[in-house]
Write an enzyme that holds these catalytic residues in place. Structure first.
Site, short mmCIF file in Angstrom:
data_model
loop_
_atom_site.label_atom_id
_atom_site.label_comp_id
_atom_site.label_asym_id
_atom_site.label_seq_id
_atom_site.Cartn_x
_atom_site.Cartn_y
_atom_site.Cartn_z
N HIS A 148 14.66 54.47 51.73
CA HIS A 148 13.46 53.64 51.53
C HIS A 148 13.38 52.53 52.57
O HIS A 148 14.39 52.18 53.19
CB HIS A 148 13.45 53.02 50.14
CG HIS A 148 13.03 53.96 49.05
ND1 HIS A 148 13.92 54.82 48.43
CD2 HIS A 148 11.82 54.19 48.49
CE1 HIS A 148 13.26 55.53 47.52
NE2 HIS A 148 11.99 55.18 47.53
N LYS A 152 12.73 47.18 50.07
CA LYS A 152 12.97 47.62 48.68
C LYS A 152 14.16 46.87 48.10
O LYS A 152 15.22 46.79 48.71
CB LYS A 152 13.20 49.13 48.63
CG LYS A 152 13.37 49.64 47.21
CD LYS A 152 13.27 51.14 47.13
CE LYS A 152 13.46 51.65 45.69
NZ LYS A 152 12.43 51.14 44.76
P1 NAD Z 1 5.53 44.38 46.70
O1 NAD Z 1 6.59 43.32 46.74
O2 NAD Z 1 4.82 44.77 47.95
O3 NAD Z 1 4.41 43.95 45.62
C1 NAD Z 1 4.70 43.34 44.38
C2 NAD Z 1 3.46 42.57 43.95
O4 NAD Z 1 3.65 42.04 42.62
C3 NAD Z 1 3.15 41.35 44.86
O5 NAD Z 1 1.76 41.34 45.11
C4 NAD Z 1 3.55 40.17 43.98
O6 NAD Z 1 2.83 38.99 44.32
C5 NAD Z 1 3.14 40.72 42.60
N1 NAD Z 1 3.68 39.98 41.47
C6 NAD Z 1 4.92 39.47 41.32
N2 NAD Z 1 4.99 38.81 40.14
C7 NAD Z 1 3.77 38.93 39.55
C8 NAD Z 1 3.21 38.48 38.32
N3 NAD Z 1 3.94 37.75 37.46
N4 NAD Z 1 1.92 38.80 38.01
C9 NAD Z 1 1.18 39.53 38.87
N5 NAD Z 1 1.65 39.98 40.06
C10 NAD Z 1 2.93 39.68 40.39
O7 NAD Z 1 6.23 45.66 46.05
P2 NAD Z 1 5.75 47.19 46.09
O8 NAD Z 1 6.36 47.88 47.26
O9 NAD Z 1 4.28 47.26 45.88
O10 NAD Z 1 6.52 47.75 44.81
C11 NAD Z 1 6.32 47.18 43.53
C12 NAD Z 1 7.14 47.95 42.51
O11 NAD Z 1 6.63 49.29 42.39
C13 NAD Z 1 8.63 48.11 42.88
O12 NAD Z 1 9.40 48.01 41.69
C14 NAD Z 1 8.70 49.50 43.47
O13 NAD Z 1 9.98 50.08 43.40
C15 NAD Z 1 7.71 50.21 42.58
N6 NAD Z 1 7.16 51.47 43.11
C16 NAD Z 1 6.96 52.45 42.21
C17 NAD Z 1 6.37 53.64 42.60
C18 NAD Z 1 6.08 54.70 41.56
O14 NAD Z 1 5.54 55.76 41.88
N7 NAD Z 1 6.41 54.43 40.29
C19 NAD Z 1 6.01 53.84 43.93
C20 NAD Z 1 6.23 52.81 44.84
C21 NAD Z 1 6.79 51.62 44.42
#
Ligand code: NAD
Length: 260
Positions: A148, A152
């Protein structure tokens, strides 16, 4: 029918992908976007709505919320959603037992879809590795390598853990009794039946997973490579449209895809 949607974390990588994917669909419509008060983009229009930090107002403005944030945010949001019996699609990974308990409580009063990976390919791959593990047995050493992007935070990836659990299920064992997430120093020969997971981090890799099955003088590799976050966003939106109106409970992506 069009489901009214609240997107959490619209400034994040997945939040942006969800907003982009929603623009091309008629089964969902974004009616709220909620991020941290200090997040970039607060006060700006995303997906046609103003992003705020008012979570309660965001949840009240939607029929289902989509959460790709952080474990702490996912737990806190689930508690607020509980009082509103709000359906949810949860994609955040690296959840602790306490985070899972908050989701379990929400699932008692509302339908929620929880998946560490929303892609069709990975959910099919889970079935393939389980079948392979059942056919080959623990005599074939099973290992998973996941790669990744450098930002991450959690390791191993939630997807790698799902694959590992699928292999353990194929072997008919409890994953926690056979798992190996790190090797360092004189760890000795590989015990029969161990299931290893190794994590590689770097660059902008969206997500690669390979399940290896090593037999005598031959091996099988089953791989999935994601080249766009659009596949996760499309799956999450499909789950959001599906989950509205379902009975309370915790569902996975196989149920959404009709493969359960
Ligand atoms: P990122 O850091 O780019 O985005 C996270 C977002 O959450 C940011 O905009 C942040 O400001 C926001 N955030 C944090 N606290 C918050 C709150 N209390 N209220 C509202 N928003 C809040 O991360 P990302 O790459 O987008 O990944 C996010 C999560 O999704 C990770 O855990 C990642 O592993 C997971 N993910 C899952 C899948 C899937 O298919 N399930 C795919 C990709 C990523």
């Amino acid at each position: 029918m069009t489901a009214r949607l609240c997107v959490l974390g619209p400034s994040g990588r997945m939040g942006r992908a969800v907003i982009d994917a929603a623009a091309g669909r008629s089964d969902v419509r974004i009616t709220a976007a909620v991020d941290r008060p200090d997040a970039l983009g607060i006060g700006a229009a995303v997906g046609g709505v103003i992003a705020t930090s008012d979570l309660a107002a965001g949840l009240d403005a939607c029929e289902v919320y989509v959460d790709f944030t952080s474990p702490g945010a996912t737990r806190a949001t689930a508690a607020i959603a509980h009082a509103r019996r709000k359906p949810a699609v949860i994609g955040t990974t690296g959840l602790s037992a306490e985070d899972d308990a908050a989701l379990a409580a929400l699932a008692e009063v509302a339908p929620i879809v929880v998946a560490a990976n929303f892609s069709l390919g990975v959910n099919l791959l889970l079935g393939l590795v389980r079948t392979a593990a059942r056919a080959l047995g623990p005599e074939w050493d099973a290992e998973i390598v996941e790669t990744h992007h450098r930002a991450k935070r959690d390791a191993p990836s939630g997807t790698a853990l799902m694959i590992a659990h699928a292999i353990a299920a194929g072997h008919g064992v409890d994953y926690d009794t056979v798992k190996r997430h790190t090797r360092d120093g004189d760890v000795g020969a590989r015990p029969r039946g161990e299931i290893g997971v190794q994590s590689v981090r770097g660059g902008d890799v969206i997500g690669d997973h390979t399940a290896y099955f090593f037999g005598p003088a031959e091996r099988i590799e089953i791989s999935h490579r994601a080249s766009s976050r659009a596949i996760f966003a499309a799956g999450a939106l499909r789950a959001a449209a599906w989950v509205v109106g379902k009975p309370p409970g915790r569902y996975d992506m196989l149920a959404v895809l009709g493969l359960a």
